[in-house]
Design an enzyme around this catalytic site. Structure first.
Site, PDB file in Angstrom:
ATOM      1  N   ARG A 127      11.178  -4.516   0.961  1.00 48.32           N
ATOM      2  CA  ARG A 127      11.826  -3.977   2.168  1.00 48.32           C
ATOM      3  C   ARG A 127      13.051  -4.837   2.418  1.00 48.32           C
ATOM      4  NH1 ARG A 127       7.802  -1.789   6.610  1.00 48.32           N
ATOM      5  NH2 ARG A 127       9.658  -0.538   6.980  1.00 48.32           N
ATOM      6  N   ASP A 311       6.587   8.445   5.066  1.00 48.16           N
ATOM      7  CA  ASP A 311       5.570   8.116   6.075  1.00 48.16           C
ATOM      8  C   ASP A 311       4.486   9.191   6.190  1.00 48.16           C
ATOM      9  OD1 ASP A 311       6.942   5.808   6.555  1.00 48.16           O
ATOM     10  OD2 ASP A 311       7.830   6.458   8.451  1.00 48.16           O
ATOM     11  N   ARG A 405      -1.051  -0.007  15.254  1.00 45.96           N
ATOM     12  CA  ARG A 405       0.359  -0.385  15.270  1.00 45.96           C
ATOM     13  C   ARG A 405       1.233   0.832  15.556  1.00 45.96           C
ATOM     14  NH1 ARG A 405       2.126  -2.150  10.006  1.00 45.96           N
ATOM     15  NH2 ARG A 405       4.063  -1.896  11.129  1.00 45.96           N
TER      16      ARG A 405
END
Ligand code: EPU
Length: 425
Positions: A127, A311, A405
């Site tokens: 990332r 995602d 989260r």
């Protein structure tokens, strides 16, 4: 693997019939940059539809640490930063999220100095943040990467720049947009990300007094201002939660309606589901799933928006275990995002992952059985929950913090639909 933050477990007794309505909360990935954007101004700000999820609490805590004061009232947040009282975003606060990198741009723009922990977040592959740093350096910041921190010093105001992202980056676009909003002159950013969360941030910045042209295109022009004002803003709904509940609806025999939906945000998912044979009724802000068999295998490639989102890759992988035939998903955004496949295989799935080409080959239909699983990252944990809903027997998902989260009260919402799901602390 994602950091184990608590001993929370999710327990699901599977194969209950789900039906009814589920409302999607505000978007986590809009709320994160939008809360960071409050640092650009003294405020005050009023936000609505802020998702009550752990990553957002982390961001709020990090902002308080910098001098912001505010409060949560349900899904509303009032926040203001009359003065920046610290330039430090410490590791203890932000180690599990991307909050610190999103704070870097606005903090250095307003304060001229920032010392932020290197970003955490899901462990789903490399990332990189080189575009963020490249852009800020061109704006005049001197940036040192220390062991745990990124330290940036910059003139105030920052300089306007013309910068073309080598590849599209969601938070990279957001960071440079925020920094450019207080820069001296007109910044032109090219090859920007098109995700709806970037568009929502642009709307917030415009309401703060920013002049930005090019929303929903890859070239953004930002006329820097000497100061920006506080405003009110309602966050867009979370398209990934939306897609996750739509996929949940595909797994049973009864209808599920997803409310507060924006079907256009997940067109790529809806197209794939239609190819598979799912019967969808698409309203203006609702999506109803009336399953009529998962009949055709598919080939899917993840891409930046408006392509199929990374995602929603884990959740689709899970669904494809219930589709007759051999399906394939190629992950092109992150290079370690198939950890859920190994967990789903423990439930009886037949998924082969080519770790070099980043392709998962999923052979369906495989019945799933409940077992003890590990949530490795946020979206993987959602895939495991979906697996638990259709598995025979009891599924226990360890490291449930990962789910919390990013999904607001997913166990509660699934319970309302009829699932037997609980959280053990
Ligand atoms: N990249 C670089 N250099 C950079 C920035 C990105 O090489 O400076 C590369 C990355 O390594 C990656 C690709 O570009 O291969 C895309 O990364 P991007 O920067 O777009 O990802 P991000 O901004 O870190 C956001 C979301 C992620 C989502 C990705 C892709 C937030 C807070 N996070 O991450 O969300 O997966 O975009 O859409 O907005 C999640 O919510 O579960 C999540 C991981």
């Amino acid at each position: 693997m994602g950091k184990i933050k608590s001993k929370q477990k999710i327990i699901i007794n599977g194969q209950k019939r789900l039906s009814g309505q589920v409302r999607v909360a505000g978007a986590k990935n809009a709320a994160l940059p939008e809360l960071a954007a409050v640092l650009l101004s003294k405020g005050p700000f009023k936000f609505q539809d802020v998702p009550l999820v752990e990553d957002i609490k982390v961001m709020f805590h990090a902002l308080e640490n910098l001098g912001a004061s505010g409060e949560f009232n349900g899904n509303k947040v009032h926040i203001e930063t009359p003065r920046i009282t610290s330039e430090l975003v410490p590791r203890e606060i932000v180690e599990t999220s991307r909050a610190s990198i999103l704070i870097l741009g606005p903090l250095v723009a307003r304060n001229g100095y920032a010392r932020v922990s290197k970003p955490g977040g899901c462990n789903i592959g490399d990332r990189n943040i080189n575009y963020h740093l490249q852009g800020l350096r061109l704006m005049g910041a001197v940036i040192d990467e220390e062991h745990e921190h990124i330290v940036a010093r910059a003139p105030r105001p920052l300089k306007a720049i013309e910068y073309e992202f080598p590849a599209q980056s969601v938070t990279g676009t957001e960071n440079l947009l925020m920094a450019a909003a207080l820069a001296d002159g007109t910044t032109v950013l090219k090859n920007c990300a098109l995700e709806p969360e970037v568009g929502d941030l642009i709307e917030l910045l415009q309401a703060m007094g920013s002049e930005i042209d090019g929303k929903d295109t890859t070239t953004l022009t930002i006329k820097g201002k000497t100061s920006l004002k506080g405003t009110s803003h309602k966050m867009i709904p979370d398209r990934i939660a939306m897609g996750t509940y739509v996929i949940a609806g595909c797994l049973g025999e009864n209808q599920i309606t997803v409310e507060n939906a924006r079907p256009e945000y997940i067109r790529s998912l809806l197209d794939v589901l239609e190819q598979i044979g799912v019967n969808l009724v698409i309203g203006e802000d609702t999506i109803t799933v009336a399953p009529n068999g998962l009949s055709r295998a598919v080939e899917v490639v993840t891409e930046p928006y408006p392509g199929y989102p990374t995602d929603l890759q884990a959740q689709l992988t899970m669904l494809l275990t219930q589709v007759d035939g051999v399906s394939r998903i190629k992950e092109t955004i992150f290079n370690n995002r198939f950890q859920h496949a190994h967990q789903l295989n423990l439930m009886g799935a037949d998924i082969d992952v080519d770790e070099v080409e980043h392709i998962a080959t999923i052979k369906g239909i495989t019945p799933l059985r409940g077992t003890r699983l590990m949530a490795t990252d946020l979206r993987a944990s959602a895939a495991l929950v979906l697996g638990g809903l259709i598995a025979s027997g009891r599924t226990v998902i360890e490291n449930a913090y990962q789910l919390f989260r990013g999904y607001e009260d997913m166990p509660g919402k699934l319970k309302t639909l009829g699932a037997d799901i609980s959280v053990e602390y």
